[in-house]
Scaffold this active site. Sequence first.
Site, PDB file in Angstrom:
ATOM      1  CG  PHE A 188      -0.147  -0.468   2.386  1.00  0.00           C
ATOM      2  CD1 PHE A 188       0.564   0.493   3.066  1.00  0.00           C
ATOM      3  CD2 PHE A 188       0.032  -1.627   2.933  1.00  0.00           C
ATOM      4  CE1 PHE A 188       1.528   0.196   4.261  1.00  0.00           C
ATOM      5  CE2 PHE A 188       0.574  -1.761   4.048  1.00  0.00           C
ATOM      6  CZ  PHE A 188       1.174  -0.846   4.715  1.00  0.00           C
ATOM      7  CG  ASP A 191      -6.693  -7.414   4.885  1.00  0.00           C
ATOM      8  OD1 ASP A 191      -6.107  -8.405   5.154  1.00  0.00           O
ATOM      9  OD2 ASP A 191      -5.500  -6.439   4.547  1.00  0.00           O
TER      10      ASP A 191
END
Length: 913
Positions: free
Chosen positions: A597, A714
């Site tokens: 990310f 997640d």
Amino acid sequence: MAERRKLCLAAVVQFVTFVVALDLARQCGAASPSSSPDAKAMWDLARALSGLPSSWKSGSDPCDPEWEGVTCSAGRISGINLGSRGVSGTLPVSLSALTSLSSLRLHRNRLSGPVPLLSSLSSLQTLFLDGNAFDSLPDTFFAGLSALQEISLDDLPLAPWSISHNLSAAVGLADFSASNSSLSGTLPDFLGSLLNLRVLRLSYNQLTGSIPSSLAGSGIQQLLLNNQQDRDKLSGSIDVLGAMPQLTMVWLQSNSFTGPIPDLSNVTALESFNVRDNALTGVVPPSLTSCLTLKNATLSNNLLQGPFPQFASKFATLDVGTGNQFCTSAAAPGPCDPRVTALLAVAEGFGYPAVLAKSWKGNEPCGANWLGVTCDAQKSVTVLNFASQHFGGVISPAFANFTSLRQLHLSNNDLTGSIPDSLTQLPQLQVLDVTNNNLSGKMPSFSSSVTLKLEGNPKLGTDSGSSDGSSSGMFGSSPGQFGGSKAGGMIAGIVVAMVVLVGCLAALFLHRRKKKQEEKLGHVPTGTPPNEPELINIGSNRMNANGRGLDPLYTQSGADRASAYVGEAQGMYMSIQNLRKATNNFSEENILGRGGFGVVYKGDHNGTLIAVKRNQCDVMGKKGNEEFKAEIDVLRKVRHRNLVALLGYCDDGQERLLVYEYMSGGTLGEHLFEWQSRNEPPLTWKQRLTIVLDVARGIEYLHSLAQESFIHRDLKPSNILLDKDLRAKVSDFGLVKLAADNQKSMMTRLAGTFGYLAPEYATTGKVSTKIDVYAFGVILMELITGRKVLDESLPPEDCHLVAIFRRGISHEKKTFLNAMVDQVLELDEEDQQSLAEVADLAWHCTGREPYQRPDMSHAVNKLSPLVDQWKPTTNCTDEDDGDNSSMSLTQRLERWQRNNTNSATDSFGFTFK
Ligand SMILES: *[C@@H]1O[C@H](CO)[C@@H](O)[C@H](O)[C@H]1NC(C)=O
Ligand SMILES: *[C@@H]1O[C@H](CO)[C@@H](O)[C@H](O)[C@H]1NC(C)=O
Ligand SMILES: *[C@@H]1O[C@H](CO)[C@@H](O)[C@H](O)[C@H]1NC(C)=O
Ligand SMILES: *[C@@H]1O[C@H](CO)[C@@H](O)[C@H](O)[C@H]1NC(C)=O
Ligand SMILES: *[C@@H]1O[C@H](CO)[C@@H](O)[C@H](O)[C@H]1NC(C)=O
Ligand SMILES: *[C@@H]1O[C@H](CO)[C@@H](O)[C@H](O)[C@H]1NC(C)=O
């Protein structure tokens, strides 16, 4: 190693596939084409339209094989694309039954009649209806369409319509285009709160009103509002453009905008700036003329003043000269006459009124008839008379440049600010008339030869409004239009939050003290300042949410709490400059971690430690941008001490930054799997239990206690952060989904981390809160065994922890636990018992069917007695309050709290005796 990894994954896939094979078979059986609601709606559509591709046959399954232009997903229609095919007809109302539809493209056809209400299409992201012959749009058309990202309604002969507030729910909206579609009314304020909005194209409509100042800080890149057809057109100032840093394309031509072009120095990538045919006044700012990215500028047919603009950029299209009021021309550019320059500075103070711009032509103020200007024979200005002109703004210090000035008349206007000191330097001044304005501040000391007329300015001479004209004159009539900078709001927020926090703590302390003395006499007033009820409420709720007030085991730092309020007090936006400063310009040394990310940096924001997650949107792409936005949306709505708090965010150019509270203890993953290389002691069993209870509480809150029900999607050890006391908070909300209350599960794009994915989710994309329960069960297994869920160093049959663990527990639990338990754990008898219970919980949480898994609240109930076993007190003597001078404050607090509880119990017991 790579081979191992493949085998390992293959084993997992096999396991998962086996588990859900039955489930799938059941589902597929149910989805027979003839009974599906989608098929019926598609047949209606096929019957209602003509000119369709030949595969569109009423009665045939639209998904098997897929009709031309139709896309299906899991047996539902997800996309219809019939753009530019010459299709005609009227859309049937039953179109709204296609509830899985995410893309509807019907642009450039001959579709007519009304656009039906589509409010049940809650997954619809793309809607292209442009270039048809639709005649009306329902009033509440946008209600329910909250997933919309791209809307195109250009070139439609619709009955007049306006942008309904219903559209404000479409928080992901990026592209809103409705030019030439009879749009009327005003631009709503909520456009400024759509964080993803990049394109706003509403040209050739009947819009009126002004550009909302809420667009300050917006990420809009293309703002196209040109050629409004109503007599009134769009009007007002365009100051807000200066606060829209992402703008590349600004088309405002053929409207009625007034006032000056703002300072555009923060708009760094401007390419096209088209404002011809308005009534703009003032000097073209250097920030525009020096802009090197500019390719296109049209300024003609306004009332622009000052020197003829000389653009630095050698752009293709340029239309500047005609119909403006420049003092010089393209043929003979250069600065204006000093008197003109000074008069323009005076006009700037008033916000460049159009009446002055219209009258002040050329470069000779004393020749022609310049409004308000009188000269002597030497062409020096002697009288300036701007009485009764309805001018706002301030008195410019530049009046001091007219050294021959004898009379200055400013009466009967709406001038604010103070009288500049520089006016006292005018050697010839005889009369200064400022009666009936709204001036304030200290009165400068004029020589006794000056006649001062000051009546009608109630605040003048009070010295309270000390603002000097020179500093607030920048934006003329609208100084501070945007209500102060966001950074200012933020700082104010922090200050307010600090005050409130201290107030709350004091109130709580008093409350406790008093309660102890007066036993159940009801609430103690908290001394709420009357103007801060909202913040006080939030603050006290927060305390109550902790149940026991100050929990000595879990003491959040003051900074934590203060910053939590900052979010509530809006100001969540942080500037890139501040974040650069906080992270030492994103220095390598501040890096806390990296991932797919982006990079997480440690930072220091005015003494508060923060963690800054930095993504670059070119790397992240559209999906990353969605996750960025999703995370902000969720974290704005949820606050819990076991969920990491968002303190702010920033999107600036390519940068996407999220600012969290700093968690000094690192991730659970590091503590479990990397303690040796990090040179730390391993977590004890008690610490592990406390951590999983924290996680369970955070997730329970997300699932069932927050305003809306969220699914994390997640959950894994690297997303669980620890503070210095090893208390845990769940982080990373980029994949969070809203769980619809009525609909316990839904299909979705697969996202998450292999190993933690629940079987039904991995294979069918069905998501419910139970997928988090599954991941939680996996984490429990990892805590017990100290092993990662997928261990690629092991042979394929042993690499998947969940499979081994479930098999082991079902067969011979005790032997299995003895063999598998993390070797670094030192367990006493009590620990062994709680470990066995946690192992059972892990087994249930990873059940193959969602319904076999408990709710998160069950996990909380199971774990909390293990962490904090309550035992009745054997020692009945109440400690006395006198002899405690050697105790620390914390000890006193703890003891005082204990006393408090005990005394309540005692009195309770007493009544029963
Ligand atoms: C849409 O707007 C109308 C009127 O503005 C309002 O009554 C209605 O509740 C809104 N619907 C939704 C779903 O927001
Ligand atoms: C506006 O839309 C109509 C069709 O509705 C089209 O005929 C016309 O050319 C469009 N006007 C502009 C300026 O694009
Ligand atoms: C440009 O941005 C900076 C930082 O946000 C701000 O301080 C400054 O006032 C802005 N300038 C203008 C002209 O808006
Ligand atoms: C400049 O603007 C005109 C319309 O005003 C447009 O046709 C042209 O393509 C633009 N040129 C560039 C380089 O953007
Ligand atoms: C007088 O004019 C000059 C240039 O025209 C300017 O630099 C100066 O600031 C002005 N003086 C005052 C007091 O504003
Ligand atoms: C004077 O200014 C104050 C704000 O400073 C404003 O509230 C008030 O309405 C103004 N009065 C007039 C007569 O314009």
